[in-house]
Design a protein around this motif. Structure first.
Motif, PDB file in Angstrom:
ATOM      1  N   MET A   1      -7.197  11.100  -3.934  1.00 20.61           N
ATOM      2  CA  MET A   1      -6.099  11.367  -4.835  1.00 20.61           C
ATOM      3  C   MET A   1      -4.867  11.735  -4.016  1.00 20.61           C
ATOM      4  O   MET A   1      -4.918  12.560  -3.128  1.00 20.61           O
ATOM      5  N   LYS A   2      -3.780  11.107  -4.347  1.00 20.14           N
ATOM      6  CA  LYS A   2      -2.510  11.345  -3.662  1.00 20.14           C
ATOM      7  C   LYS A   2      -1.638  12.254  -4.531  1.00 20.14           C
ATOM      8  O   LYS A   2      -1.471  12.001  -5.719  1.00 20.14           O
ATOM      9  N   GLU A   3      -1.113  13.310  -3.940  1.00 16.25           N
ATOM     10  CA  GLU A   3      -0.200  14.173  -4.681  1.00 16.25           C
ATOM     11  C   GLU A   3       1.202  13.579  -4.616  1.00 16.25           C
ATOM     12  O   GLU A   3       1.651  13.153  -3.559  1.00 16.25           O
ATOM     13  N   VAL A   4       1.875  13.561  -5.768  1.00 15.35           N
ATOM     14  CA  VAL A   4       3.226  13.027  -5.865  1.00 15.35           C
ATOM     15  C   VAL A   4       4.126  14.145  -6.370  1.00 15.35           C
ATOM     16  O   VAL A   4       3.828  14.795  -7.370  1.00 15.35           O
ATOM     17  N   GLU A  26       4.366  19.001  -8.424  1.00 18.09           N
ATOM     18  CA  GLU A  26       3.460  17.857  -8.458  1.00 18.09           C
ATOM     19  C   GLU A  26       3.684  17.213  -9.825  1.00 18.09           C
ATOM     20  O   GLU A  26       3.678  17.866 -10.851  1.00 18.09           O
ATOM     21  N   THR A  28       2.404  14.093 -11.399  1.00 20.29           N
ATOM     22  CA  THR A  28       1.603  13.040 -12.032  1.00 20.29           C
ATOM     23  C   THR A  28       1.638  13.158 -13.549  1.00 20.29           C
ATOM     24  O   THR A  28       1.907  12.176 -14.252  1.00 20.29           O
ATOM     25  N   SER A  79      -4.239   4.739 -10.329  1.00 19.08           N
ATOM     26  CA  SER A  79      -5.545   4.192 -10.627  1.00 19.08           C
ATOM     27  C   SER A  79      -5.999   4.868 -11.911  1.00 19.08           C
ATOM     28  O   SER A  79      -6.084   6.103 -11.977  1.00 19.08           O
ATOM     29  N   VAL A  94      -4.840   8.837 -11.470  1.00 20.26           N
ATOM     30  CA  VAL A  94      -4.337   9.459 -10.255  1.00 20.26           C
ATOM     31  C   VAL A  94      -3.558   8.425  -9.452  1.00 20.26           C
ATOM     32  O   VAL A  94      -3.802   7.220  -9.559  1.00 20.26           O
ATOM     33  N   TYR A  95      -2.614   8.907  -8.662  1.00 22.91           N
ATOM     34  CA  TYR A  95      -1.895   8.017  -7.755  1.00 22.91           C
ATOM     35  C   TYR A  95      -2.790   7.689  -6.569  1.00 22.91           C
ATOM     36  O   TYR A  95      -3.510   8.537  -6.069  1.00 22.91           O
ATOM     37  N   VAL A  96      -2.726   6.451  -6.120  1.00 22.28           N
ATOM     38  CA  VAL A  96      -3.525   6.011  -4.964  1.00 22.28           C
ATOM     39  C   VAL A  96      -2.602   5.589  -3.833  1.00 22.28           C
ATOM     40  O   VAL A  96      -1.462   5.332  -3.998  1.00 22.28           O
TER      41      VAL A  96
END
Length: 96
Positions: A1-4, A26, A28, A79, A94-96
């Motif tokens: 999981m990528k934190e944005v 964050e 998302t 994703s 979650v961001y990938v």
């Protein structure tokens, strides 16, 4: 999981400030909320962004809306694990 991380918005989608400074968080869930609320064409710099949830409030075509929403989230770089639509919308992405 990528934190944005992004500039935070309040519950009215206005810029959020802390002690006079823009707040960053964050984002998302904020991005998901914006995609749900926006209609395609609302953003001049990203005219294809927006699922337009209000178009589906009195509509029983949840499968069509679910497909549009999944496409929008994936286009944003997420994703999507699951989208459940009942009397509320639950999104696991979650961001990938």
């Amino acid at each position: 999981m990528k934190e944005v991380f992004d500039i935070a918005l309040d519950s009215d989608f206005d810029l959020a400030f802390t002690n006079g400074d823009l707040r960053v968080k964050e984002s998302t869930s904020q991005h998901i909320a914006l995609i749900l609320q926006l209609y395609a064409g609302n953003l001049w710099f990203a005219p294809k962004v927006g699922a337009g949830v209000k178009n589906y409030l009195n509509n029983s075509n949840f499968a069509g809306f679910r497909n549009i929403l999944q496409e929008q989230l994936e286009r944003d770089g997420m994703s999507v694990n699951d989208i459940v639509i009942t009397d509320k919308i639950t999104i696991d992405a979650v961001y990938v």
